[in-house]
Structures are given as C-alpha cells and as structure tokens.
Design a protein around this motif. Structure first.
Motif, PDB file in Angstrom:
ATOM      1  N   ASP A 116       0.839  -1.196   0.000  1.00 40.84           N
ATOM      2  CA  ASP A 116       0.000   0.000   0.000  1.00 40.84           C
ATOM      3  C   ASP A 116       0.880   1.254   0.000  1.00 40.84           C
ATOM      4  O   ASP A 116       2.085   1.187   0.229  1.00 40.84           O
ATOM      5  CB  ASP A 116      -0.924  -0.005   1.221  1.00 40.84           C
ATOM      6  CG  ASP A 116      -2.217   0.768   0.988  1.00 40.84           C
ATOM      7  OD1 ASP A 116      -2.271   1.572   0.041  1.00 40.84           O
ATOM      8  OD2 ASP A 116      -3.181   0.554   1.758  1.00 40.84           O
ATOM      9  N   ASN A 117       0.253   2.396  -0.249  1.00 45.00           N
ATOM     10  CA  ASN A 117       0.945   3.689  -0.256  1.00 45.00           C
ATOM     11  C   ASN A 117       0.738   4.365   1.100  1.00 45.00           C
ATOM     12  O   ASN A 117      -0.393   4.636   1.494  1.00 45.00           O
ATOM     13  CB  ASN A 117       0.376   4.549  -1.389  1.00 45.00           C
ATOM     14  CG  ASN A 117       0.875   5.988  -1.346  1.00 45.00           C
ATOM     15  OD1 ASN A 117       1.896   6.290  -0.727  1.00 45.00           O
ATOM     16  ND2 ASN A 117       0.159   6.877  -1.999  1.00 45.00           N
ATOM     17  N   TYR A 118       1.844   4.635   1.805  1.00 41.40           N
ATOM     18  CA  TYR A 118       1.764   5.243   3.138  1.00 41.40           C
ATOM     19  C   TYR A 118       2.271   6.686   3.150  1.00 41.40           C
ATOM     20  O   TYR A 118       2.664   7.183   4.191  1.00 41.40           O
ATOM     21  CB  TYR A 118       2.557   4.379   4.131  1.00 41.40           C
ATOM     22  CG  TYR A 118       1.928   3.026   4.363  1.00 41.40           C
ATOM     23  CD1 TYR A 118       0.932   2.860   5.307  1.00 41.40           C
ATOM     24  CD2 TYR A 118       2.313   1.920   3.614  1.00 41.40           C
ATOM     25  CE1 TYR A 118       0.331   1.625   5.521  1.00 41.40           C
ATOM     26  CE2 TYR A 118       1.719   0.679   3.805  1.00 41.40           C
ATOM     27  CZ  TYR A 118       0.730   0.537   4.761  1.00 41.40           C
ATOM     28  OH  TYR A 118       0.136  -0.679   4.961  1.00 41.40           O
ATOM     29  N   GLY A 167      -7.129  -8.138   8.456  1.00 41.65           N
ATOM     30  CA  GLY A 167      -6.479  -7.472   7.332  1.00 41.65           C
ATOM     31  C   GLY A 167      -5.592  -6.315   7.775  1.00 41.65           C
ATOM     32  O   GLY A 167      -4.496  -6.124   7.249  1.00 41.65           O
ATOM     33  N   ILE A 168      -6.057  -5.550   8.772  1.00 40.28           N
ATOM     34  CA  ILE A 168      -5.249  -4.439   9.294  1.00 40.28           C
ATOM     35  C   ILE A 168      -3.976  -4.973   9.945  1.00 40.28           C
ATOM     36  O   ILE A 168      -2.897  -4.398   9.776  1.00 40.28           O
ATOM     37  CB  ILE A 168      -6.072  -3.593  10.294  1.00 40.28           C
ATOM     38  CG1 ILE A 168      -7.182  -2.834   9.554  1.00 40.28           C
ATOM     39  CG2 ILE A 168      -5.177  -2.616  11.050  1.00 40.28           C
ATOM     40  CD1 ILE A 168      -8.205  -2.175  10.457  1.00 40.28           C
ATOM     41  N   GLU A 169      -4.092  -6.095  10.654  1.00 33.49           N
ATOM     42  CA  GLU A 169      -2.904  -6.707  11.263  1.00 33.49           C
ATOM     43  C   GLU A 169      -1.895  -7.114  10.189  1.00 33.49           C
ATOM     44  O   GLU A 169      -0.687  -6.871  10.319  1.00 33.49           O
ATOM     45  CB  GLU A 169      -3.310  -7.929  12.097  1.00 33.49           C
ATOM     46  CG  GLU A 169      -4.029  -7.572  13.390  1.00 33.49           C
ATOM     47  CD  GLU A 169      -4.646  -8.778  14.079  1.00 33.49           C
ATOM     48  OE1 GLU A 169      -4.554  -9.898  13.523  1.00 33.49           O
ATOM     49  OE2 GLU A 169      -5.227  -8.596  15.172  1.00 33.49           O
ATOM     50  N   LEU A 170      -2.376  -7.706   9.093  1.00 30.93           N
ATOM     51  CA  LEU A 170      -1.492  -8.112   7.992  1.00 30.93           C
ATOM     52  C   LEU A 170      -0.858  -6.892   7.320  1.00 30.93           C
ATOM     53  O   LEU A 170       0.336  -6.894   7.007  1.00 30.93           O
ATOM     54  CB  LEU A 170      -2.285  -8.926   6.960  1.00 30.93           C
ATOM     55  CG  LEU A 170      -2.804 -10.292   7.417  1.00 30.93           C
ATOM     56  CD1 LEU A 170      -3.778 -10.870   6.396  1.00 30.93           C
ATOM     57  CD2 LEU A 170      -1.654 -11.260   7.656  1.00 30.93           C
ATOM     58  N   ALA A 171      -1.652  -5.848   7.115  1.00 36.44           N
ATOM     59  CA  ALA A 171      -1.140  -4.630   6.483  1.00 36.44           C
ATOM     60  C   ALA A 171      -0.104  -3.951   7.380  1.00 36.44           C
ATOM     61  O   ALA A 171       0.928  -3.458   6.889  1.00 36.44           O
ATOM     62  CB  ALA A 171      -2.299  -3.675   6.194  1.00 36.44           C
ATOM     63  N   TYR A 172      -0.359  -3.950   8.678  1.00 40.75           N
ATOM     64  CA  TYR A 172       0.582  -3.306   9.607  1.00 40.75           C
ATOM     65  C   TYR A 172       1.920  -4.036   9.623  1.00 40.75           C
ATOM     66  O   TYR A 172       2.986  -3.410   9.623  1.00 40.75           O
ATOM     67  CB  TYR A 172      -0.025  -3.232  11.005  1.00 40.75           C
ATOM     68  CG  TYR A 172       0.841  -2.504  12.015  1.00 40.75           C
ATOM     69  CD1 TYR A 172       1.455  -1.293  11.695  1.00 40.75           C
ATOM     70  CD2 TYR A 172       1.052  -3.024  13.288  1.00 40.75           C
ATOM     71  CE1 TYR A 172       2.245  -0.618  12.603  1.00 40.75           C
ATOM     72  CE2 TYR A 172       1.843  -2.354  14.212  1.00 40.75           C
ATOM     73  CZ  TYR A 172       2.444  -1.151  13.867  1.00 40.75           C
ATOM     74  OH  TYR A 172       3.233  -0.484  14.771  1.00 40.75           O
TER      75      TYR A 172
END
Length: 309
Positions: free
Chosen positions: A172-174, A296-301
């Motif tokens: 993702d773009n942060y 999903g947030i855990e995976l993205a983090y």
C-alpha cells in the motif's frame, strides 16, 4: 485461462496489480508479462503499441492507474484525468488491435454519484453528480468502463470491468499526504506510538462511512471473474459491510497498540458521506470475501513495519 497462457498484469508493482500477480503465481500460471513504469510508459501511445505487438498477451489485467487520496485527487485534477485516460485508452485499444482474448478493467467506487442511494448498485452509475474532490479520476474510470463495453459492442471483444471498494493491504501507499485513509491512519498511529504522542488528529468529522477490502481478496475476486464472467456492464467487488471513519480509527489504534486519545479536524474534507457497495451480483456469481477487517489491518501493519520502518 489456460495455465500456460500469456497474461499481462499492467501495474504489477502497485497494491492491486501485485496482489493479482501473487494470485496468478499461486494458481500455477507461469507465463506472466510485467513491465515497470520506467520500462514501459503506458501513457505513451507508441510505446504501448510496440509492447503489445512484441508480446502479444492473451489476457490482460488493467490495474495500472494514477491513484491517490482526497488531497491528491483534488490537487492534481488535470493529471488524474489526463494520465488515467491515456493509460486505459492505450491499453484497451491495443488489446483490441492485437486480438487479446479477454481484458479486465479495474475501476473505483468513486464512479458513483455522491448522493446515490446506499448500498451502491451497479445500475446507479451516471444517475447523479459526482463527488467534486475526485471528479476527474471518476470521469476517467467511467470512460474506461464505457470503453470496454463499446469495444465489446462494436468489435465483439471480451472486455469486462470490475469496481473495487476501498482497498488496503500489501504494498500500500503510506505517503503522509497522498495516501488513502486506512494506510494514512496506520502510519499516523504507528508514528504516534513510537514518538509517545498523546493525541492523534484524524482528518474530517469521523462520521463518513466506508467499506474496506483486503487487496488479496480483490485479487481472488478478479481471478474468479476472469474465469466466470463474460458480460457487459461491471461488477462491484467489496465486502458489503462498512463502518465509520471513527470506528476504523479505533480499530487501527487497537491493532497498533496506541494508548493516546483521538481528535477530529472538521476543517478537513469528509468526502462522500457513505460509500457501501451492493455486492449481491458478485455473491450471486459465487464469490465472497474471506479476510475480515481486523485481521487485514494486522497483515497490512506487519507489511508496513517490514517495508517502511
């Protein structure tokens, strides 16, 4: 799609394209064609024509686009309209000229009217005014859908379109200014936790409602539809569930372990009040999402920590 078919994933380095690429590899596809934007500028008509003539892909996933959040969309209005039109015009037209068997065009939920009834059904397209902040991007994406259908009508091309809801996930773009709300909040909460900040400020009132889909779930849906869907018109891809930005912030705060408080800056734009996809068409075809939001947030983090810290 045959396992040895030549498949071009346009935009394979982005969050969506990389998820589609991973899905194809996982399913046993070996003849995948990719080009970075420095190797092939899809805004360049001649370069795109040369690429299609040389490679002759049989299938195309058109995930390449100029993308960004509210601020980026509103600031670079001309760029978002011009560059996205160039990319999709060139790829769709060359896919027709070189006899591509099937192409999938990926759009965005911002194509719907700002005040369309909720949840958003596919038939609500072009029934009202667009959200002003991202109107140029939305118009480009609407043009892409209509272009895919027009090439189907006039030339018999099997070009299909899908409309993902808000996406997040790996790659993702942060960027502090140009990212979407979920990755922007992951970065904000992480930095606040690391720096011992007492309060995190969220843009807007926190009341708009949004739906979020993990990008690898989107890739699963795209793969499924590439096999099963051969009709005009487009298919919404989402979870069919939404939550307020405030609740999203609280969920990200929990995942990251930030102990401070939240504040909301109402001087910043909220955007569309609600954007929930009606996914009954997708469900009726036989596909549903598998990754719930907190997981999903855990995976993205974890991905953010691995790549940006």
């Amino acid at each position: 799609m045959e396992k040895n078919a030549k498949i071009y994933v346009a935009g394979h380095r982005g969050m969506v394209g990389s998820a589609i690429y991973r899905k194809l590899v996982k399913e046993g596809y070996t003849n995948l064609v990719t080009k970075t934007s420095t190797e092939l500028d899809l805004r360049d008509q001649q370069a795109t024509a040369n690429f299609f003539a040389a490679e002759n892909p049989e299938y195309v996933f058109l995930a390449a686009a100029k993308v960004g959040g509210i601020v980026a969309n509103n600031t670079y209005r001309a760029d978002f309209l011009y560059e996205n039109l160039c990319i999709q015009n060139n790829v769709i037209h060359q896919a027709y000229l070189t006899g591509v068997k099937k192409l999938m065009f990926l759009g965005s939920s911002c194509i719907y009217p700002k005040l369309a009834p909720q949840p958003l059904k596919e038939e609500y397209l072009l029934t009202g005014l667009l959200e002003e902040t991202n109107e140029p991007y939305a118009i480009a994406k609407i043009a892409g859908i209509k272009m895919a259908d027009a090439y189907r009508d006039q030339y018999g091309c099997n070009f299909i379109s899908v409309m993902p809801t808000n996406l997040y996930g790996y790659n993702d773009n942060y960027h502090p200014q140009n990212s979407h709300v979920l990755p922007a909040l992951i970065r904000k909460f992480h930095e606040a936790k690391v720096n011992g900040t007492a309060e995190v400020t969220i843009w807007g009132s926190g009341s708009p409602m949004r739906e979020f889909l993990f990008a690898d779930d989107l890739a699963g849906a795209c793969y499924f539809l590439m096999q099963e869907y051969n009709e005009p018109g487009f298919v919404n891809i989402g979870t069919g569930k939404d939550l307020t930005i405030k609740d999203l912030a609280l969920l990200i705060k929990k995942v990251i372990g930030f102990e401070g408080t939240l504040a909301f800056d109402s001087s910043k734009p909220d955007g569309t009040p609600r954007k929930l996809m009606d996914v009954s068409k997708l469900h009726s075809l036989g596909w549903q999402h598998t990754v719930e939001l907190e997981e999903g947030i855990e995976l993205a983090y974890r991905d953010f920590l691995a790549k940006h810290i």
